[in-house]
Design a protein around this motif. Structure first.
Motif, PDB file in Angstrom:
ATOM      1  N   GLY A 194       3.468  -8.810  -9.681  1.00 28.40           N
ATOM      2  CA  GLY A 194       2.325  -9.426  -9.652  1.00 28.40           C
ATOM      3  C   GLY A 194       1.849  -9.218  -8.163  1.00 28.40           C
ATOM      4  N   ILE A 195       2.428  -8.497  -7.314  1.00 26.44           N
ATOM      5  CA  ILE A 195       1.873  -8.264  -5.853  1.00 26.44           C
ATOM      6  C   ILE A 195       0.748  -7.312  -5.932  1.00 26.44           C
ATOM      7  CG2 ILE A 195       2.559  -7.322  -3.666  1.00 26.44           C
ATOM      8  CD1 ILE A 195       5.427  -7.836  -4.480  1.00 26.44           C
ATOM      9  N   PRO A 196      -0.525  -7.964  -5.312  1.00 22.97           N
ATOM     10  CA  PRO A 196      -1.579  -6.717  -5.114  1.00 22.97           C
ATOM     11  C   PRO A 196      -1.271  -5.866  -4.365  1.00 22.97           C
ATOM     12  CG  PRO A 196      -1.958  -8.848  -3.592  1.00 22.97           C
ATOM     13  CD  PRO A 196      -0.650  -9.146  -4.449  1.00 22.97           C
ATOM     14  N   LEU A 197      -2.040  -4.680  -4.689  1.00 19.82           N
ATOM     15  CA  LEU A 197      -1.930  -3.512  -4.197  1.00 19.82           C
ATOM     16  C   LEU A 197      -3.409  -2.953  -3.669  1.00 19.82           C
ATOM     17  CD1 LEU A 197       0.979  -3.314  -5.790  1.00 19.82           C
ATOM     18  CD2 LEU A 197       0.763  -0.636  -5.291  1.00 19.82           C
ATOM     19  N   CYS A 198      -3.368  -2.439  -2.431  1.00 17.20           N
ATOM     20  CA  CYS A 198      -4.618  -1.825  -1.812  1.00 17.20           C
ATOM     21  C   CYS A 198      -4.824  -0.317  -2.363  1.00 17.20           C
ATOM     22  CB  CYS A 198      -4.736  -1.884  -0.239  1.00 17.20           C
ATOM     23  SG  CYS A 198      -3.601  -0.453   0.322  1.00 17.20           S
ATOM     24  N   PRO A 199      -5.850   0.210  -2.111  1.00 18.23           N
ATOM     25  CA  PRO A 199      -6.126   1.500  -2.672  1.00 18.23           C
ATOM     26  C   PRO A 199      -5.483   2.608  -2.191  1.00 18.23           C
ATOM     27  CG  PRO A 199      -8.353   0.734  -2.289  1.00 18.23           C
ATOM     28  CD  PRO A 199      -7.287  -0.471  -1.731  1.00 18.23           C
ATOM     29  N   PRO A 200      -4.711   3.377  -2.794  1.00 16.92           N
ATOM     30  CA  PRO A 200      -3.551   4.283  -2.274  1.00 16.92           C
ATOM     31  C   PRO A 200      -4.431   5.412  -1.425  1.00 16.92           C
ATOM     32  CG  PRO A 200      -3.924   5.123  -4.566  1.00 16.92           C
ATOM     33  CD  PRO A 200      -4.768   3.586  -4.151  1.00 16.92           C
ATOM     34  N   GLU A 201      -3.763   5.713  -0.217  1.00 15.87           N
ATOM     35  CA  GLU A 201      -4.487   6.663   0.772  1.00 15.87           C
ATOM     36  C   GLU A 201      -3.714   7.922   1.007  1.00 15.87           C
ATOM     37  OE1 GLU A 201      -7.028   7.532   1.800  1.00 15.87           O
ATOM     38  OE2 GLU A 201      -8.473   5.852   1.313  1.00 15.87           O
ATOM     39  N   LEU A 242      -0.156  12.798  -4.813  1.00 11.74           N
ATOM     40  CA  LEU A 242       0.980  12.099  -5.059  1.00 11.74           C
ATOM     41  C   LEU A 242       1.033  10.729  -4.769  1.00 11.74           C
ATOM     42  CD1 LEU A 242       4.226  12.192  -4.831  1.00 11.74           C
ATOM     43  CD2 LEU A 242       3.940  12.817  -2.431  1.00 11.74           C
ATOM     44  N   ALA A 243       0.201  10.352  -3.675  1.00 14.03           N
ATOM     45  CA  ALA A 243      -0.291   8.854  -3.494  1.00 14.03           C
ATOM     46  C   ALA A 243      -0.676   8.214  -4.744  1.00 14.03           C
ATOM     47  CB  ALA A 243      -1.041   8.801  -2.356  1.00 14.03           C
ATOM     48  N   GLY A 244      -1.551   8.791  -5.470  1.00 12.77           N
ATOM     49  CA  GLY A 244      -2.387   8.366  -6.575  1.00 12.77           C
ATOM     50  C   GLY A 244      -1.056   8.336  -7.958  1.00 12.77           C
ATOM     51  N   TYR A 245      -0.373   9.284  -7.959  1.00 11.01           N
ATOM     52  CA  TYR A 245       0.824   9.295  -8.943  1.00 11.01           C
ATOM     53  C   TYR A 245       1.629   7.962  -8.586  1.00 11.01           C
ATOM     54  CZ  TYR A 245       5.221  10.338 -10.906  1.00 11.01           C
ATOM     55  OH  TYR A 245       6.605  10.590 -11.708  1.00 11.01           O
ATOM     56  N   ILE A 246       2.235   7.661  -7.414  1.00 12.72           N
ATOM     57  CA  ILE A 246       3.069   6.578  -7.152  1.00 12.72           C
ATOM     58  C   ILE A 246       2.389   5.327  -7.638  1.00 12.72           C
ATOM     59  CG2 ILE A 246       4.263   5.279  -5.371  1.00 12.72           C
ATOM     60  CD1 ILE A 246       5.623   8.000  -5.986  1.00 12.72           C
ATOM     61  N   HIS A 247       0.960   5.124  -7.024  1.00 15.37           N
ATOM     62  CA  HIS A 247       0.361   4.132  -7.389  1.00 15.37           C
ATOM     63  C   HIS A 247       0.281   3.756  -8.973  1.00 15.37           C
ATOM     64  CE1 HIS A 247      -2.713   0.817  -6.237  1.00 15.37           C
ATOM     65  NE2 HIS A 247      -3.466   1.193  -7.340  1.00 15.37           N
ATOM     66  N   TRP A 248      -0.024   4.700  -9.611  1.00 13.79           N
ATOM     67  CA  TRP A 248      -0.331   4.546 -11.011  1.00 13.79           C
ATOM     68  C   TRP A 248       0.911   4.206 -11.789  1.00 13.79           C
ATOM     69  CZ3 TRP A 248       0.273   9.793 -14.289  1.00 13.79           C
ATOM     70  CH2 TRP A 248       0.300   9.429 -15.783  1.00 13.79           C
ATOM     71  N   GLY A 289       0.793  -1.164  -0.141  1.00  9.44           N
ATOM     72  CA  GLY A 289      -0.072  -0.038  -0.072  1.00  9.44           C
ATOM     73  C   GLY A 289       0.914   1.339   0.094  1.00  9.44           C
ATOM     74  N   PHE A 290       0.438   2.194  -0.631  1.00  6.48           N
ATOM     75  CA  PHE A 290       1.009   3.485  -0.827  1.00  6.48           C
ATOM     76  C   PHE A 290       0.285   4.663  -0.118  1.00  6.48           C
ATOM     77  CE2 PHE A 290       3.541   1.024  -3.856  1.00  6.48           C
ATOM     78  CZ  PHE A 290       4.870   1.202  -3.417  1.00  6.48           C
ATOM     79  N   SER A 291       1.113   5.437   0.483  1.00  7.90           N
ATOM     80  CA  SER A 291       0.117   6.619   1.019  1.00  7.90           C
ATOM     81  C   SER A 291       1.186   7.924   0.877  1.00  7.90           C
ATOM     82  CB  SER A 291      -0.046   6.427   2.565  1.00  7.90           C
ATOM     83  OG  SER A 291      -0.423   7.522   3.356  1.00  7.90           O
ATOM     84  N   ALA A 292       0.453   8.931   0.926  1.00 10.92           N
ATOM     85  CA  ALA A 292       1.426  10.283   0.829  1.00 10.92           C
ATOM     86  C   ALA A 292       0.540  11.392   1.559  1.00 10.92           C
ATOM     87  CB  ALA A 292       1.651  10.587  -0.497  1.00 10.92           C
TER      88      ALA A 292
END
Length: 532
Positions: free
Chosen positions: A250-257, A163-169, A90-93
């Motif tokens: 292939g690792i799943p990611l949760c929604p970035p917050e 920023l979190a959405g950018y990293i996730h994308w 998971g990524f957060s920012a």
């Protein structure tokens, strides 16, 4: 335990959370019991370029890669195995801000962070249009202000995110945001857990004469709630995150917050009548509401939990930056005297001295406005310390005043919730560096809110641990198990909590300080005007 942890690492039974905060990027790896087992961090600072608070794209990726690499090295040193996979990431920012991209995925203007108070006209007009408070930090305020300013890049926008959405994308190829983070982009419809379609229509009508090729819904990311899958780490994404090449795709990611949502999770404050305070470069208090507020307040943001429940947020742009600068000067003095003092010992000593000060800080006054402060309507920052000839000027009162003022702007918003709206608050959970010295900032915050304040043993782990918990929840929840239940039963059931109830002397003292704080705002405004 180390053998069990080693097996969990090798079998991908872990979850990884990485948060890009204002001054530190931190990576935390947790085991199946949601306990931190490895971490790594990278210190960074924003830059003030052309009157914009920003971070460069190069700094973003260098910092992210460094924090990950240090965490992976921590795994090798502790458990003797390389980190090749995890169960979820998971990524957060830092919440809010503005990142706009063209059809070639190129950033159109430098990243504009939450710290910029440059969207006053846009925020005011949109608040009136929607009858819903739109803070200056929100992404939609930045977009509309760019339109009002007739900035050429707006016509070329193909995608807008945080920023979190950018990293996730970049790591998954998926343009998505968690609902908590999305609530700092544009108002959320609580019934659909998605952007408010009526308000999107109002915005599209507002700018219809501009003849842009896009509609707002075309450039916004998809909104997801906690527990939903938000994509998978791609081959390119794995190489981008782990420059050593060991991490597999292939690792799943949760929604970035955003850091607001991860702060709620890290303090188990996602249920109604719970609240938390995150105190670092900025400070924000969040209370999960039982019902809507009676009216719109410019001092109160309405955001959501990562599950889409309504939250009132009192956010101040400034908290510990000026306080840290003063402590740094005391360290410089100690070094000049030939006395080498451990930084942690210095903070502990100075903070504990504050407990010995007069209840109201001895008549001293301080504003730690390193940047602009929207809560008190300052576009620019000017840290200011003031005293009168009658003030009781000593070190204890000096430190007490700077700790009080770290919460000052935030308290203005919280007073609206607690005193005017009658919001019920059974407990406040505190987290962030200011709470590391046991019992000091915690006591003052209890006095500020006149409510019990608790700090958990994991308070120092912060948002990186919070987003790791959200990643863990996505893959480990039982069927329809709610996030509330998961946190209560599988994360915080055995947590050690230290609670301090408000001391009547601190409550009265903080109120007296706030009277002085509000009266002195004219002094601060004069200082800003004089130095412009």
């Amino acid at each position: 335990m180390s053998q069990n942890v080693k097996e969990a690492i090798l079998n991908g039974k872990t979850a990884l959370g990485i948060e890009l905060g204002s001054t530190r990027i931190k990576a935390v790896l947790v085991n199946e019991n949601n306990e931190p087992i490895a971490s790594g961090s990278h210190d960074w600072e924003n830059s003030y370029v052309d009157n914009i608070w920003t971070y460069s794209v190069d700094d973003i990726w260098k910092g992210l890669q460094d924090s990950y690499q240090k965490m992976a090295e921590d795994v090798k040193q502790q458990y003797g195995v390389p980190l090749q996979t995890v169960g979820a990431i998971g990524f957060s920012a830092m919440m809010h801000g503005y990142m706009a991209f063209d059809k070639n995925d190129q950033l159109l203007v430098p990243f504009r962070t939450w710290r910029n108070n440059m969207t006053g006209q846009a925020a005011s007009e949109l608040t009136e249009l929607f009858n819903y408070n739109i803070p200056q930090r929100w992404s939609i305020a930045h977009l509309y202000q760019a339109i009002l300013n007739k900035e050429e890049h707006v016509a070329d926008i193909d995608f807008q995110t945080t920023l979190a959405g950018y990293i996730h994308w970049q790591l998954t190829g998926k343009k998505a945001l968690g609902v908590g983070e999305a609530s700092g982009v544009f108002p959320i419809d609580l019934s659909t857990k998605d952007f408010n379609k009526k308000m999107i229509g109002q915005f599209n009508d507002l700018i219809s004469d501009k003849d842009f090729s896009w509609k707002l819904e075309d450039i916004f990311p998809e909104v997801l709630v906690a527990g939903e899958n938000a994509g998978y780490l791609t081959e390119d994404g794995a190489k981008l995150l782990d420059v050593s090449g060991e991490l597999k795709a292939g690792i799943p990611l949760c929604p970035p917050e955003g850091d607001a949502g991860t702060g709620m999770v890290a303090t188990n404050s996602v249920a109604q009548r719970t609240g938390n305070v995150s105190a670092g470069t900025s400070a924000f208090a969040m209370v999960v509401l039982e019902k809507d507020l009676s009216k719109v307040y410019p001092e109160i943001d309405l955001v959501t939990t990562p599950t889409g429940n309504l939250v009132a947020m009192a956010h101040s742009n400034n908290c510990t930056s000026d306080l840290n600068s003063w402590v740094g000067m005391f360290e410089e003095f100690s070094n000049a005297m030939g006395i080498k003092v451990d930084a942690n010992k210095l903070y502990e000593t100075l903070f504990n001295l504050a407990l010995k000060g007069d209840p109201d800080g001895g008549g001293l006054l301080s504003y730690g406005y390193l940047s602009g402060e929207h809560m008190t309507h300052f576009e620019e920052g000017r840290p200011l310390f003031v005293r009168s000839s009658e003030s009781n000027f000593n070190l204890a009162n000096f430190m007490r005043t700077h700790l009080f003022t770290a919460f000052g702007a935030m308290k203005i918003g919280m007073d609206i919730l607690l005193k005017e709206e009658g919001v019920k608050l059974e407990e406040v959970l505190g987290h962030g560096g200011i709470f590391k010295t046991e019992g000091v900032a915690q006591s003052f915050l209890a006095g500020a809110f006149n409510a019990p304040v608790s700090v958990m043993e994991t308070a120092g782990e912060g948002g990186a641990w919070g987003i790791a918990l959200l990643a863990s929840y996505m893959i480990n929840k039982d069927g329809s198990e709610t996030l509330d239940d998961y946190l209560n039963e599988k994360v915080f059931a055995d947590q050690e909590v230290k609670t301090i109830s408000p001391d009547p002397k601190d409550v009265k003292g903080f109120e007296q300080f706030m009277e002085r704080y509000k009266e002195g705002l004219a002094i601060e405004r004069a200082a800003v005007d004089h130095l412009k």
